[in-house]
Design a protein around this motif. Structure first.
Motif, short mmCIF file in Angstrom:
data_model
loop_
_atom_site.label_atom_id
_atom_site.label_comp_id
_atom_site.label_asym_id
_atom_site.label_seq_id
_atom_site.Cartn_x
_atom_site.Cartn_y
_atom_site.Cartn_z
N GLY A 527 -58.76 -22.23 115.97
CA GLY A 527 -57.52 -21.50 115.73
C GLY A 527 -56.35 -21.97 116.55
O GLY A 527 -55.28 -21.34 116.53
N MET A 528 -56.51 -23.08 117.28
CA MET A 528 -55.39 -23.60 118.05
C MET A 528 -54.33 -24.19 117.11
O MET A 528 -54.65 -24.69 116.03
CB MET A 528 -55.87 -24.67 119.04
CG MET A 528 -56.71 -24.11 120.19
SD MET A 528 -57.46 -25.39 121.21
CE MET A 528 -56.00 -26.25 121.83
N THR A 529 -53.08 -24.15 117.53
CA THR A 529 -52.00 -24.73 116.73
C THR A 529 -52.02 -26.24 116.77
O THR A 529 -51.52 -26.90 115.86
CB THR A 529 -50.64 -24.23 117.25
OG1 THR A 529 -50.55 -24.55 118.64
CG2 THR A 529 -50.49 -22.73 117.07
N ALA A 530 -52.57 -26.81 117.83
CA ALA A 530 -52.71 -28.26 117.97
C ALA A 530 -53.74 -28.51 119.06
O ALA A 530 -53.97 -27.66 119.94
CB ALA A 530 -51.38 -28.92 118.35
N ASN A 531 -54.38 -29.67 118.99
CA ASN A 531 -55.33 -30.01 120.04
C ASN A 531 -54.61 -30.32 121.34
O ASN A 531 -53.53 -30.93 121.34
CB ASN A 531 -56.18 -31.22 119.61
CG ASN A 531 -57.19 -30.86 118.55
OD1 ASN A 531 -57.77 -29.77 118.56
ND2 ASN A 531 -57.43 -31.78 117.61
N GLY A 532 -55.20 -29.89 122.45
CA GLY A 532 -54.63 -30.19 123.75
C GLY A 532 -55.18 -31.48 124.33
O GLY A 532 -56.00 -32.17 123.71
N ASN A 533 -54.71 -31.80 125.52
CA ASN A 533 -55.12 -33.03 126.21
C ASN A 533 -55.79 -32.64 127.52
O ASN A 533 -55.13 -32.34 128.51
CB ASN A 533 -53.92 -33.92 126.46
CG ASN A 533 -54.30 -35.24 127.10
OD1 ASN A 533 -55.48 -35.48 127.42
ND2 ASN A 533 -53.32 -36.10 127.32
N GLU A 534 -57.12 -32.65 127.53
CA GLU A 534 -57.85 -32.23 128.73
C GLU A 534 -57.70 -33.23 129.87
O GLU A 534 -58.00 -32.90 131.03
CB GLU A 534 -59.33 -32.01 128.40
CG GLU A 534 -60.07 -33.22 127.88
CD GLU A 534 -61.52 -32.86 127.55
OE1 GLU A 534 -62.19 -32.26 128.41
OE2 GLU A 534 -61.96 -33.18 126.43
N ASP A 535 -57.23 -34.45 129.57
CA ASP A 535 -56.98 -35.41 130.64
C ASP A 535 -55.81 -34.99 131.53
O ASP A 535 -55.62 -35.55 132.61
CB ASP A 535 -56.70 -36.80 130.06
CG ASP A 535 -57.93 -37.41 129.39
OD1 ASP A 535 -59.05 -36.99 129.75
OD2 ASP A 535 -57.76 -38.28 128.52
N MET A 536 -55.02 -34.04 131.05
CA MET A 536 -53.87 -33.55 131.80
C MET A 536 -54.20 -32.23 132.51
O MET A 536 -53.30 -31.43 132.78
CB MET A 536 -52.68 -33.33 130.86
CG MET A 536 -52.04 -34.60 130.33
SD MET A 536 -51.15 -35.52 131.63
CE MET A 536 -52.16 -37.00 131.65
N VAL A 537 -55.46 -32.00 132.80
CA VAL A 537 -55.88 -30.73 133.40
C VAL A 537 -56.70 -30.98 134.65
O VAL A 537 -57.57 -31.85 134.68
CB VAL A 537 -56.70 -29.89 132.40
CG1 VAL A 537 -57.14 -28.57 133.04
CG2 VAL A 537 -55.89 -29.62 131.13
N TYR A 538 -56.42 -30.20 135.68
CA TYR A 538 -57.17 -30.22 136.94
C TYR A 538 -57.68 -28.81 137.18
O TYR A 538 -56.96 -27.81 136.94
CB TYR A 538 -56.25 -30.65 138.08
CG TYR A 538 -56.79 -30.44 139.48
CD1 TYR A 538 -57.59 -31.39 140.10
CD2 TYR A 538 -56.48 -29.26 140.18
CE1 TYR A 538 -58.07 -31.19 141.39
CE2 TYR A 538 -56.96 -29.06 141.47
CZ TYR A 538 -57.75 -30.02 142.07
OH TYR A 538 -58.23 -29.83 143.35
N SER A 539 -58.89 -28.66 137.65
CA SER A 539 -59.42 -27.34 137.94
C SER A 539 -59.99 -27.31 139.35
O SER A 539 -60.43 -28.33 139.89
CB SER A 539 -60.51 -26.95 136.94
OG SER A 539 -61.64 -27.80 137.04
N VAL A 540 -59.97 -26.13 139.95
CA VAL A 540 -60.49 -25.95 141.30
C VAL A 540 -61.10 -24.56 141.37
O VAL A 540 -60.57 -23.59 140.80
CB VAL A 540 -59.38 -26.13 142.36
CG1 VAL A 540 -58.24 -25.16 142.14
CG2 VAL A 540 -59.95 -25.99 143.77
#
Length: 1011
Positions: A527-540
């Motif tokens: 249901g997302m409007t467009a696919n995102g880019n997980e390469d632009m994500v950092y998690s901690v």
């Protein structure tokens, strides 16, 4: 004899009437003496120097310009640069940049551009360039210039007379039948300009019920049921243009939105209107319109990023359910002597933290994740263009995303870098926006802590225009503090919850949440409007931390709950009142929208509150709130030392010499200094403190450069000193540049204008929040986002204060609408107050040492904001660390009180209470009077005297470190003089008293003789 008696009666009546008028005029003139003296270029004091001194003039801040004309040219060029970088391309089907040079112009605003707003931010538009000037300067040919003349001759254009609603657009049928009809429709591109104007003291209309009684469902041709929607005439023009396009008579339709306020934008994507491209240009300031033609031709590539969410329909904003002013349902049960609306009007920020993108992106994520109780929500039906959105004529790619963590404790910083590459064919600039997501946990639900799916935590922009294939690495510093949330019902401090935190680099808020959803494994199939880019994500991953940010980010002071009285649910006098605030834990059960349930044109979905006895008592500032005299009087009028203010220039605020200087001041001096503040601070000859002038202008210095005797224009007798300062584009457009260097340069030029015009302070920048698009002063404020507002304001403040001009950021706090702003009781959660509305004021102080604030008309809960000790002492000075002084918004004695404001930490009233100003007195509607007359006065109060001394300290310290001290050195003395107009008025009053007395006596004698 009878005729002579009639003449005597007439003469007596005329003289008495003149006496009354003159006394009244003297009273009013006394209130505005500083401004009158400035206008007449009158010095109220003479600086006397030791003959052996030899120094002619001392400047503590130097200008980089040699003349007014040079400064003015720089200012006008900067307005163009702001529009060039802030204008935001919303839509482009390929028609822009224009390949052909012929265009036609349509719309009343095409003939009458919007340069600024109304009220204190009004812009002088005399001689300002037009859209025709802009287009022709850019090499375009406007084929239908006669239509602009026709608009003028037919008196179309913004009209605020009753029934006109301020749009006054022409019907398409009138345009096609006009004398200019033959000049367009020959294959050119049509440019349709939509304009809206807001201003101080009134908000924009949501319904047309206020037109004098006309049925709101039967709007006439000039009315619009919603000022921020296109009306029938405007839509009719677009329909007419589409018909011309379909027939091949024009080659395309471009819409320019010349408005600081975002408009409902569904029409831009509606096939019925055929819009090929759209660009938001805000209000353009004095000269910025020249950039518009360059943007259309591609000489400049647009790079602006929206500082607000643009809705398909602004009424889909949940904040609209409680926008306006409402009356406590039982208000008539309480007796207010006067100005009842200033005590009985209120507003509830029921949406909490979920304004703008914090609502749209959070509900969108919960929809994608399938969170229970989310309800029906289709993102594209609600959001026309997301926060941070902005197109370009080229394309950019983000890569090499990297995050490093540095420092420890409250000094922890995340350094976020991303490589930006121009992947298109045209040169351009690009903004990188950094967003964070905090986990929404069971602890949050239990303690009513709300978390939005994304929060803007930083941004950066390419420093240079990138050509095809060129790259630049943008690095943004993100304090860990921005990841903390305020825990009002638990620890009373800022906490970091256990769970996973995300950082992402994106082009706008919607792309940011799509990136994070991609990192969570979601795609368009979910249901997302467009696919995102997980390469632009950092998690901690974090564990629970309630200690690190229990100390304030600004000063390290303890953070405690200060604003529980602003939340009706926590207020001790709340009684039976209870508000269910909007929560993502239950969207369906807590969400409200503007709703007219009985078709009367009014919103009926607002929160209804009742007044309680405690609330009634808290709204009134009377002697019950004044502490009993403790007889701890400060030293006043000491002759033990003789310091001049300038002697303390290089000493810290807490140096012992400050106590010695303050000991010198008499009660009358303390009182006069803290009682007179209408855009000025008074002179104190005993310590050689000069009178200083402040300018009221969120759009820049819009008065003549000759305004102040202490200005460089007068000091140098510049031939252009009667020119006015530069009026800059709306602050929203400045925020849209997301270019800190450019913003600081704007600030520096505003500071230069103030230097040359003789001002030491500036009433601005406006940093309230765009809670809804309908607020009248949206043009004065930056954004719907507190962090963006605070960061942009910090750089603008840095620039202005670098020129020795202290900045009064305004209006502290929650003054986010104009309607019934005087005394409006504002009820809101403490989390929303701290994380959004006060964040805007916090960051300029922490990052730019912003010196001053102007407090607001409204109440924080039941108490006037200008008398809130929790706000002005505990938070502003204690947690955040502001070193300067506060001034009220325009003082209104019917509900404000000078003793209360002083005790709370508010230093000056924005008024002039009388000719002497030697007594601090507050009068309430109940007739109470308070005074700190002194140890021998009738009602002595040492605490008020101590507060006056503290305020004097802050005022003197701020002025000492400003350009207000120009011309003062250790050898200078001040001799006060009475301006000629005050002498004339006084002499006139005395003369009229004598003549009135003689005439009355003559008439009485004559009448007795007759008897």
């Amino acid at each position: 004899m009878k005729k002579m008696r009639i003449i005597k009666k007439i003469l007596t009546n005329v003289l008495v009437a003149l006496l009354i008028v003159t006394v009244f005029a003297n009273n009013i003139a006394g209130q505005f003496s500083g401004q009158i003296n400035s206008f007449l270029n009158i010095n109220t004091s003479v600086l006397i120097k030791d003959p052996g001194d030899g120094a002619e003039y001392v400047r503590y801040y130097d200008s980089v310009y040699s003349s007014v004309s040079e400064l003015k040219a720089a200012g006008l060029a900067k307005t163009q640069e702001v529009v060039a970088e802030g204008a935001t391309l919303l839509k482009n089907d390929g028609i822009l940049p224009l390949l052909e040079n012929e265009v036609s112009l349509f719309g009343a605003t095409a003939a009458f551009p919007v340069y600024g707003g109304t009220g204190s931010g009004a812009v002088d538009t005399s001689g300002a360039p037009t859209f025709v000037d802009s287009f022709e300067e850019a090499g375009l040919t406007v084929v239908n210039k006669p239509l602009m003349d026709w608009y003028v001759s037919e008196e179309y254009g913004r009209d605020f007379s009753p029934g006109k609603r301020g749009i006054n657009e022409a019907r398409w049928s009138r345009i096609t039948q006009s004398s200019a009809a033959s000049t367009f429709g020959k294959g050119e591109v049509a440019v349709f300009v939509v304009g809206r104007v807001g201003g101080e003291a009134s908000d924009l209309a949501v319904t047309n019920h206020s037109d004098g009684g006309t049925n709101p469902l039967q709007a006439d041709v000039y009315q619009n049921s919603d000022y921020l929607m296109l009306n029938r005439e405007e839509l009719g023009i677009l329909e007419g243009l589409k018909a011309l396009k379909d027939a091949g008579d024009i080659s395309g339709i471009v819409v320019l939105i010349n408005s600081a306020n975002p408009i409902s934008s569904a029409f831009l994507e509606d096939d019925a209107y055929g819009v090929d491209a759209a660009m938001w240009i805000g209000s353009v300031g004095q000269n910025g319109i020249y950039a518009v033609g360059e943007l259309l031709t591609g000489e400049v590539n647009p790079s602006g990023s929206l500082p607000n969410t643009w809705w398909t329909n602004n009424l889909l904003n949940p904040a609209m359910a409680n926008f306006g002013a409402y009356t406590y349902t039982n208000a008539n049960d309480y007796n207010y002597a006067s100005s009842a609306s200033k005590y009985t009007s209120y507003i509830v920020y029921q949406e909490g933290i979920y304004i703008g993108y914090r609502y749209t992106e959070t509900r969108y994520e919960d929809t994608v994740l399938g969170t229970p109780n989310t309800g029906d929500f289709t993102y594209d039906d609600v959001v026309a263009y997301p926060f941070g959105y902005g197109l370009s004529y080229t394309t950019f790619g983000f890569s090499d995303f990297n995050v490093t963590k540095n420092g420890s404790g409250r000094d922890t910083i995340y350094s976020v870098s991303v490589k930006v590459t121009n992947t298109g064919s045209l040169p351009g600039k690009k903004t990188v926006q950094i967003y964070a997501q905090k986990p929404y946990t069971d602890y949050d639900i239990e303690h009513q802590i709300e978390k939005s799916s994304v929060d803007l935590v930083g941004y950066g922009k390419t420093s240079n225009v990138l050509n095809q294939g060129q790259s630049e690495i943008i690095t943004v510093s993100v304090p860990e503090y921005y990841l903390a949330s305020y825990d009002a019902l638990g620890t009373g401090a800022y906490i970091i919850n256990s769970g996973k935190y995300f950082l992402t680099a994106a082009q706008n808020s919607h792309e940011a949440i799509n990136n994070i959803l991609a990192a969570k494994g979601k795609t368009v199939t979910d249901g997302m409007t467009a696919n995102g880019n997980e390469d632009m994500v950092y998690s901690v991953q974090y564990g629970f931390d309630a200690l690190t940010y229990a100390k304030s980010y600004g000063t390290g002071a303890d953070v405690t709950s200060l604003f529980e009285s602003a939340d009706i649910n926590r207020y001790v006098g709340g009684g039976s009142n209870n508000v269910t605030y909007l929560s993502r834990n239950n969207w369906e059960g807590t969400l409200k929208f503007w709703q007219d349930t009985d078709e009367d044109g009014f919103n009926d979905n607002y929160e209804r509150l009742v007044m309680t006895d405690i609330m009634y008592a808290d709204t009134i500032l009377d002697d019950d709130d004044i502490p009993l005299n403790d007889n701890n009087w400060p030293v006043m009028g000491s002759a033990a030392t003789r310091h001049k203010l300038i002697s303390l220039l290089n000493l810290d605020f807490d140096h012992e010499m400050w106590d010695e200087l303050l000991d010198q001041l008499t009660y009358a001096e303390l009182s006069r200094l803290t009682a007179v503040g209408l855009r000025m601070t008074v002179s104190l000859p005993s310590i050689v403190k000069p009178e200083t002038l402040d300018h009221n202008g969120p759009s820049g210095v819009t008065q003549r450069y000759s305004a102040g005797a202490n200005g460089y224009a007068n000091q140098t007798n510049d031939p252009d000193k009667d020119m006015t300062g530069t009026a800059y584009p709306c602050n929203g457009l400045i925020a849209a540049t997301m270019n800190d260097q450019l913003v600081q340069e704007v600030g520096e030029l505003i500071g230069e204008d103030a230097m040359w015009a003789g001002y030491a302070g500036l009433y601005g920048t406006g940093i309230n929040i765009h809670r809804t698009p309908y607020a009248g002063r949206v043009f004065e404020y930056f954004s719907e986002d507190g962090t963006l507002t605070g960061l942009i304001a910090a750089y603008k403040t840095l620039g202005i204060q670098s020129k020795g001009v202290y900045v009064y950021n305004k209006h502290l706090a929650l003054n986010d609408q104009e309607f019934q702003r005087q005394g409006l009781g504002t009820w809101v959660t403490e989390q929303a107050i701290r994380e959004i509305y006060l964040r805007a004021f916090e960051l300029p102080i922490v990052y730019a040492d912003a010196k001053n604030v102007m407090t607001s008309f409204n109440r924080i809960g039941a108490v006037w904001a200008g008398a809130s000790k929790e706000l002005l002492t505990d938070w502003l000075r204690g947690e955040v660390g502001m070193s300067g002084f506060a001034v009220t918004d325009m003082y209104e004695g019917d509900y404000m009180s000078k003793p209360h404001e002083l005790l709370a930490g508010n230093d000056l009233p924005d008024n002039y209470p009388g000719s002497t100003g030697t007594i601090i007195t507050g009068v309430t509607d109940l007739g109470f009077e308070f005074a700190a007359y002194g140890p021998n006065g009738e009602t002595p109060n040492a605490q008020i005297a101590q507060a006056m001394r503290e305020s004097a300290h802050r005022v003197l310290y701020t002025v000492l470190h400003s350009r207000g001290m120009d011309s003062i050195d250790i050898n200078t003395e001040i001799l006060e003089i009475t301006p000629w107009w005050q002498t004339t008025l006084t002499a006139s009053i005395v003369t009229l008293i004598i003549l009135s007395g003689l005439s009355t006596t003559w008439l009485i004698i004559d009448m007795k003789v007759k008897r």
